[in-house]
Design a protein around this motif. Structure first.
Motif, short mmCIF file in Angstrom:
data_model
loop_
_atom_site.label_atom_id
_atom_site.label_comp_id
_atom_site.label_asym_id
_atom_site.label_seq_id
_atom_site.Cartn_x
_atom_site.Cartn_y
_atom_site.Cartn_z
N LYS A 195 14.21 -18.05 18.73
CA LYS A 195 14.08 -17.40 17.44
C LYS A 195 15.20 -16.40 17.26
N SER A 196 15.69 -16.34 16.02
CA SER A 196 16.72 -15.36 15.74
C SER A 196 16.08 -13.98 15.69
N PRO A 197 16.83 -12.99 16.04
CA PRO A 197 16.24 -11.64 16.04
C PRO A 197 15.80 -11.28 14.62
N GLU A 198 14.66 -10.62 14.52
CA GLU A 198 14.10 -10.27 13.23
C GLU A 198 14.95 -9.22 12.55
N ARG A 199 15.02 -9.34 11.25
CA ARG A 199 15.78 -8.36 10.48
C ARG A 199 14.98 -7.06 10.39
N PRO A 200 15.68 -6.00 10.36
CA PRO A 200 14.94 -4.74 10.22
C PRO A 200 14.34 -4.64 8.82
N VAL A 201 13.14 -4.08 8.75
CA VAL A 201 12.44 -3.95 7.49
C VAL A 201 12.98 -2.72 6.77
N LYS A 202 13.42 -2.96 5.53
CA LYS A 202 13.92 -1.85 4.74
C LYS A 202 12.76 -1.20 4.02
N ARG A 203 12.78 0.05 3.94
CA ARG A 203 11.75 0.79 3.22
C ARG A 203 12.11 0.78 1.74
N THR A 204 11.15 0.43 0.90
CA THR A 204 11.39 0.43 -0.54
C THR A 204 10.84 1.72 -1.14
N SER A 205 11.40 2.07 -2.24
CA SER A 205 10.98 3.32 -2.87
C SER A 205 9.62 3.14 -3.53
N ARG A 206 8.99 4.26 -3.82
CA ARG A 206 7.68 4.26 -4.42
C ARG A 206 7.73 3.64 -5.82
N GLN A 207 8.78 3.90 -6.57
CA GLN A 207 8.93 3.36 -7.92
C GLN A 207 9.02 1.82 -7.88
N VAL A 208 9.77 1.27 -6.93
CA VAL A 208 9.92 -0.18 -6.81
C VAL A 208 8.58 -0.81 -6.47
N ARG A 209 7.84 -0.20 -5.55
CA ARG A 209 6.52 -0.74 -5.19
C ARG A 209 5.57 -0.69 -6.38
N ARG A 210 5.61 0.38 -7.16
CA ARG A 210 4.75 0.50 -8.34
C ARG A 210 5.12 -0.57 -9.37
N ASN A 211 6.41 -0.80 -9.58
CA ASN A 211 6.85 -1.83 -10.52
C ASN A 211 6.41 -3.22 -10.07
N ARG A 212 6.48 -3.48 -8.78
CA ARG A 212 6.04 -4.78 -8.26
C ARG A 212 4.54 -4.97 -8.48
N ARG A 213 3.75 -3.91 -8.22
CA ARG A 213 2.31 -4.00 -8.43
C ARG A 213 1.99 -4.25 -9.90
N GLN A 214 2.70 -3.57 -10.79
CA GLN A 214 2.45 -3.76 -12.22
C GLN A 214 2.85 -5.17 -12.67
N ALA A 215 3.89 -5.72 -12.06
CA ALA A 215 4.31 -7.08 -12.42
C ALA A 215 3.26 -8.10 -11.98
N LEU A 216 2.59 -7.84 -10.88
CA LEU A 216 1.57 -8.76 -10.38
C LEU A 216 0.23 -8.58 -11.10
N HIS A 217 0.03 -7.47 -11.73
CA HIS A 217 -1.24 -7.18 -12.40
C HIS A 217 -1.26 -7.82 -13.80
N MET A 218 -2.38 -8.49 -14.12
CA MET A 218 -2.55 -9.07 -15.45
C MET A 218 -3.66 -8.31 -16.15
#
Length: 185
Positions: free
Chosen positions: A47-70
């Motif tokens: 297996k290739s070494p795993e990529r490091p997980v980047k931390r996303t900002s709070r605003q990006v996470r909120r936008n993603r949640r709103q995009a998934l919410h109907m």
């Protein structure tokens, strides 16, 4: 992690032993008609070494949640649209079914009409073949005393109103029954 290293080390030892066996068996002569096939094992990809997980900002996470919410209004709209599409599809299938059944009915009626026309023509031709006009004329002249009209008995007339005659009264000597507006002008 240690179990993984032990596993891969065991695999390497097995691979060395099998390659030694294969080289020894390649030099041996085998009697009989059954030759054993060498056991090949597929290569394992590490297996290739795993990529490091980047931390996303709070605003990006909120936008993603709103995009998934109907919203409930959107869900109701989608439900109504799906029901309307279903109704249209069912009506379309029913319409196609009616068209097909009517088409079959029309075809059956056309076949029946063709059969009736053929039967009618056959009967008409049989009747026309059974009638001999010369024989009828001879019988009328000899047996019934029919004679042809003389030229003095024939009266020609103009009937401007219609192209057929119903005689309710005597035909005048001059041969004119009635005058129409078309002829008088």
């Amino acid at each position: 992690m240690a179990a993984r290293q032990n596993y891969s080390a065991g695999r390497q030892q097995y691979a060395r032993r099998s390659s030694e066996r294969n080289s020894a068996s390649a030099q041996m002569y085998v009697y009989g008609n059954v030759v054993t096939k060498p056991a090949y094992e597929p290569r394992r990809h590490e297996k290739s070494p795993e990529r490091p997980v980047k931390r996303t900002s709070r605003q990006v996470r909120r936008n993603r949640r709103q995009a998934l919410h109907m919203s409930s209004a959107y869900v109701v709209f989608l439900t109504i649209a799906a029901l309307m599409a279903l109704i249209v599809c069912v009506n379309y299938v029913q319409l196609q079914s009616r068209i097909t059944s009517r088409s079959k009915n029309i075809t059956a009626m056309q076949e029946e009409l063709a059969d009736m026309k053929e039967e009618n023509n056959t009967k008409y031709n049989a009747i026309m073949d059974s009638v001999n006009l010369d024989e009828i004329r001879d019988k009328a002249q000899t047996d019934l005393g029919m004679v042809y009209a003389s030229p003095q008995q024939v009266v020609e007339y103009d009937n401007p109103a219609t192209d057929y005659v119903k005689q309710y009264e005597s035909i005048p000597e001059d041969g004119v029954l009635a005058q129409s507006d078309k002829n008088s002008k």
